[in-house]
Design an enzyme around this catalytic site. Structure first.
Site, PDB file in Angstrom:
ATOM      1  N   HIS A 191     -17.917  27.324  64.182  1.00  0.00           N
ATOM      2  CA  HIS A 191     -18.226  28.056  62.749  1.00  0.00           C
ATOM      3  C   HIS A 191     -16.908  28.731  62.426  1.00  0.00           C
ATOM      4  O   HIS A 191     -16.620  29.043  61.450  1.00  0.00           O
ATOM      5  CB  HIS A 191     -19.561  28.860  62.825  1.00  0.00           C
ATOM      6  CG  HIS A 191     -19.572  29.767  63.623  1.00  0.00           C
ATOM      7  ND1 HIS A 191     -20.420  29.904  64.676  1.00  0.00           N
ATOM      8  CD2 HIS A 191     -19.139  31.207  63.475  1.00  0.00           C
ATOM      9  CE1 HIS A 191     -20.357  31.162  65.495  1.00  0.00           C
ATOM     10  NE2 HIS A 191     -19.630  31.878  64.380  1.00  0.00           N
ATOM     11  N   GLU A 433     -30.939  16.629  62.033  1.00  0.00           N
ATOM     12  CA  GLU A 433     -29.712  16.874  62.631  1.00  0.00           C
ATOM     13  C   GLU A 433     -29.930  16.698  64.185  1.00  0.00           C
ATOM     14  O   GLU A 433     -28.990  17.322  64.970  1.00  0.00           O
ATOM     15  CB  GLU A 433     -29.011  18.232  62.412  1.00  0.00           C
ATOM     16  CG  GLU A 433     -29.897  19.266  62.458  1.00  0.00           C
ATOM     17  CD  GLU A 433     -29.246  20.768  61.848  1.00  0.00           C
ATOM     18  OE1 GLU A 433     -28.092  20.767  61.780  1.00  0.00           O
ATOM     19  OE2 GLU A 433     -30.034  21.676  61.520  1.00  0.00           O
ATOM     20  N   ASP A 457     -24.311  18.473  64.001  1.00  0.00           N
ATOM     21  CA  ASP A 457     -25.223  18.616  65.160  1.00  0.00           C
ATOM     22  C   ASP A 457     -25.642  17.228  65.636  1.00  0.00           C
ATOM     23  O   ASP A 457     -26.007  17.185  66.730  1.00  0.00           O
ATOM     24  CB  ASP A 457     -26.474  19.384  64.851  1.00  0.00           C
ATOM     25  CG  ASP A 457     -26.080  20.948  65.007  1.00  0.00           C
ATOM     26  OD1 ASP A 457     -25.606  21.335  65.943  1.00  0.00           O
ATOM     27  OD2 ASP A 457     -26.337  22.032  63.974  1.00  0.00           O
ATOM     28  N   CYS A 505     -24.370  16.466  55.004  1.00  0.00           N
ATOM     29  CA  CYS A 505     -23.826  17.811  54.606  1.00  0.00           C
ATOM     30  C   CYS A 505     -23.011  18.370  55.921  1.00  0.00           C
ATOM     31  O   CYS A 505     -22.709  19.061  56.023  1.00  0.00           O
ATOM     32  CB  CYS A 505     -25.127  18.876  54.227  1.00  0.00           C
ATOM     33  SG  CYS A 505     -26.034  19.152  55.755  1.00  0.00           S
TER      34      CYS A 505
HETATM   35  C1  PEP Z   1     -24.759  20.317  60.538  1.00  0.00           C
HETATM   36  O1  PEP Z   1     -25.162  20.453  61.657  1.00  0.00           O
HETATM   37  O2  PEP Z   1     -24.291  19.128  60.404  1.00  0.00           O
HETATM   38  C2  PEP Z   1     -24.791  21.133  59.562  1.00  0.00           C
HETATM   39  C3  PEP Z   1     -24.329  20.886  58.306  1.00  0.00           C
HETATM   40  O3  PEP Z   1     -24.958  22.374  59.884  1.00  0.00           O
HETATM   41  P1  PEP Z   1     -24.107  23.429  60.648  1.00  0.00           P
HETATM   42  O4  PEP Z   1     -22.822  22.782  60.774  1.00  0.00           O
HETATM   43  O5  PEP Z   1     -24.521  24.752  60.002  1.00  0.00           O
HETATM   44  O6  PEP Z   1     -24.942  23.317  61.919  1.00  0.00           O
HETATM   45 MG    MG Z   2     -26.428  21.908  62.137  1.00  0.00          MG
END
Ligand code: PEP
Ligand code: MG
Length: 589
Positions: A191, A433, A457, A505
């Site tokens: 992140h 995910e 994920d 996403c």
């Molecule tokens: C993902 O896991 O692809 C996602 C968009 O969520 P995050 O990156 O916040 O885990």
């Molecule tokens: Mg995720």
């Protein structure tokens, strides 16, 4: 000149001066202060504390302006710690009685504090060790730094080089001075990387040895496209990179023309491009890039950027802010995805042995119903202001989804009784995910209005590769046939079992090669970092769905991910040469 290879996580190139953020406390020298110098040393210490507090005040004010008061609250906590007399008292005692230099006394005192926090039974303390590291570094900056070594005094475009960075650190940099960053640790979808993209810093993570090799003030080129850093580059490299920067500038200008055009393939199929956001302010750039709304609001950033647990009002104000900025375009709020690599400082849970498989995401929300209800109330209240959708993260079973929907229904009933306005037909979706969710997508489809595939994920859990670990970054392969099979299955289930909307996403959806593949696999909605939207729009407008499908069919036949990725890159370049002119073309060679 020294060239180091890391992982490219945020596109763009910058040339700047190194600022090594991490001070290795073990490298801080200890020396004895003469009896006649003790008072002066104490004054030096007091001044460093006062300067650090003043600097935090400034960072707080700037961060409040740029990211909002809630997101900036972490700096108030830092200030509170430094202003606490029980912290500086023992340091002063040590200097007076042992006659040691202030730096050494600071490191000893903060080390002891960090150790006490680490051993604390209460996990709220354990999560504070990063903050203590932050504060140690800040004080050492003020004690040891001079001229450009002090962040507050930086004059040049500065590149932060650090072992690792927290989102609050990254968001707190002075954006007039800091132009990019490099970290020793981290993976493509960690992140910290996501925040870098959100804020538009070119960045390279997982660049092992960078902190040790970089010298304060040294010139550095950060190539966020190739994941390279060049320390002390020669004139020829600087000239070459200046040329690249110019090419990128021209390319960006050409993208601006695309932003206002419809996102439709050459054969007339609309591809909806949405944005991923962590802070409400990002909604503006989503619109400027020609995005059609927010497909993923990572609401847990409300927890990550402040020290206290967000109230219902905190949630509501953030969502209402997004709705207002989006001006009629849809906002998809994902309920908090805490746990794994995202811990709130207010979190009081014991540390888990395997947090990625532990109490994270929807499991965390269902385990703390009052907190979950508070968030749902806020999302529902915001739905009275404009189009809002709710999305549950990391669902693995139908039961879990039904449980979450039941809590939502209860909250709706409460609001009805209280006479509070909300959208009764609010659309509810799940993130797909984890492999189990992908495999039971048919059953999940019967329960929701939409799916959003989270490849960040999905890749991690399908391939058993920690998305934040640079040591296994080479194994993190979104083109793996297993991942593609799951995505294809989800798209089919969504169409067959209820004709529901499905989007993707994950970060990979923002890369043009992968976006082309996703369109070929049947996706018609992509939610990506704001900076990728117009780039993708150019791709969409240059291809036909049939071409994408042909590429996807072929990619799925490879048993080597390296070959699959190379084929995909090659085909994308042939189909959309205009997306690869100049610098980009060279990158792909
Ligand atoms: C993902 O896991 O692809 C996602 C968009 O969520 P995050 O990156 O916040 O885990
Ligand atoms: Mg995720």
């Amino acid at each position: 000149m020294r060239v180091l290879q890391g992982i490219p996580v945020s596109s763009g190139i910058v040339i700047g001066h190194v600022f090594v953020l991490d001070h290795d406390p073990h490298r801080v020298a200890r020396w004895t202060v003469g009896a006649d110098r003790v008072e002066a040393e104490l004054e030096r210490l007091d001044r460093a504390f006062a300067d650090a507090i003043a600097a935090i005040d400034e960072v707080y004010a700037e961060a409040s302006d740029e990211m909002g008061v809630e997101a900036a609250k972490i700096f108030l906590f830092h200030k509170g710690m430094l202003a606490d007399p029980s912290l500086i008292g023992p340091i002063r005692e040590m200097i007076r009685h042992e006659r040691v230099n202030a730096e050494h006394a600071v490191v000893v005192a903060f080390d002891a504090l960090a150790e006490a926090f680490r051993r604390a039974k209460d996990s709220a303390f354990r999560t504070k060790t990063d903050d203590i590291r932050d504060l140690t570094n800040r004080l050492l900056d003020h004690l040891m730094g001079s001229g450009p070594a002090r962040l507050a005094d930086l004059l040049h475009p500065t590149v932060i080089v650090a072992t690792d960075l927290t989102p609050s650190q990254t968001a707190g940099f002075d954006r007039d001075k800091v132009v990019g960053f490099v970290t020793d640790l981290g993976g493509r979808t960690s992140h910290t990387a996501i925040v870098a993209t959100a804020l538009g810093y070119p960045a390279v993570v997982g660049c092992r040895g960078a902190t040790a090799a970089a010298k304060p003030g040294q010139t550095v080129i950060v190539d966020g496209d190739r994941g390279l850093i060049l320390l002390d580059p020669d004139e020829a490299e600087i000239t070459k990179y200046r040329g690249y920067i110019e090419q990128q500038r021209t390319y960006k200008l050409s993208l601006a023309e695309v932003a206002g055009l419809p996102s439709v393939t050459r054969d007339g199929v609309p591809i909806t491009l949405l944005g991923n956001v962590e802070f409400p302010e990002e909604c503006d750039s989503i619109l400027a890039q020609g995005g059609e709304g927010v497909g993923l609001y990572r609401s847990e950033f409300l927890y990550l950027s402040q020290d206290t647990i967000p109230t219902e009002e905190d949630h509501y104000l953030a969502y209402a802010d997004c709705v207002r900025r989006l001006d009629g375009l849809p906002l998809t709020v994902r309920t908090v995805d805490l746990g794994s690599d995202k811990y709130a400082s207010s979190d009081r849970r014991p540390r888990e042995r395997n947090p990625a498989l532990g109490l994270r995401s929807i499991r965390y929300s269902l385990a703390d119903k009052p907190k979950f209800q508070k968030q749902l109330r806020a999302v529902l209240r915001a739905s009275a202001l404009g189009p809002v959708k709710i999305m549950f993260p990391m669902v693995t079973t139908v039961g879990e989804l039904r449980h979450a929907k039941m809590v939502l229904r209860d909250v709706m009933e409460d609001l009805e009784e209280e006479g509070v306005a909300f959208d009764r037909g609010i659309r509810v979706g799940v993130m797909i995910e984890v492999p189990s969710a992908a495999l039971i997508a048919g059953s999940l489809a019967a329960e929701v209005d939409f799916f959003s595939i989270g490849t960040n994920d999905l890749v991690q859990y399908t391939l058993a590769v920690d998305r934040t670990n640079e040591q296994v970054a080479g194994l993190y392969q979104p083109v793996h046939a297993g991942v593609l099979q799951l995505i294809r299955g989800v798209v089919r289930a969504a169409a067959k079992e209820g004709d529901i909307e499905v989007s993707c996403c994950g970060e990979a959806a923002g890369e043009i090669d992968y976006a082309l593949l996703l369109i070929g696999l049947g996706l018609r909605r992509l939610s990506v970092p704001g900076s990728a939207i117009s780039h993708l729009k150019r791709l969409v407008r240059s291809v036909t769905v049939q071409q994408c499908e042909r590429v996807a069919r072929k990619v799925r036949t490879f048993d080597s991910e390296i070959q699959a990725a190379a084929y995909l890159r090659d085909r994308t370049r042939k189909l959309v040469p205009e997306a690869f002119d100049g610098r980009a073309a060279e990158l792909r060679d």
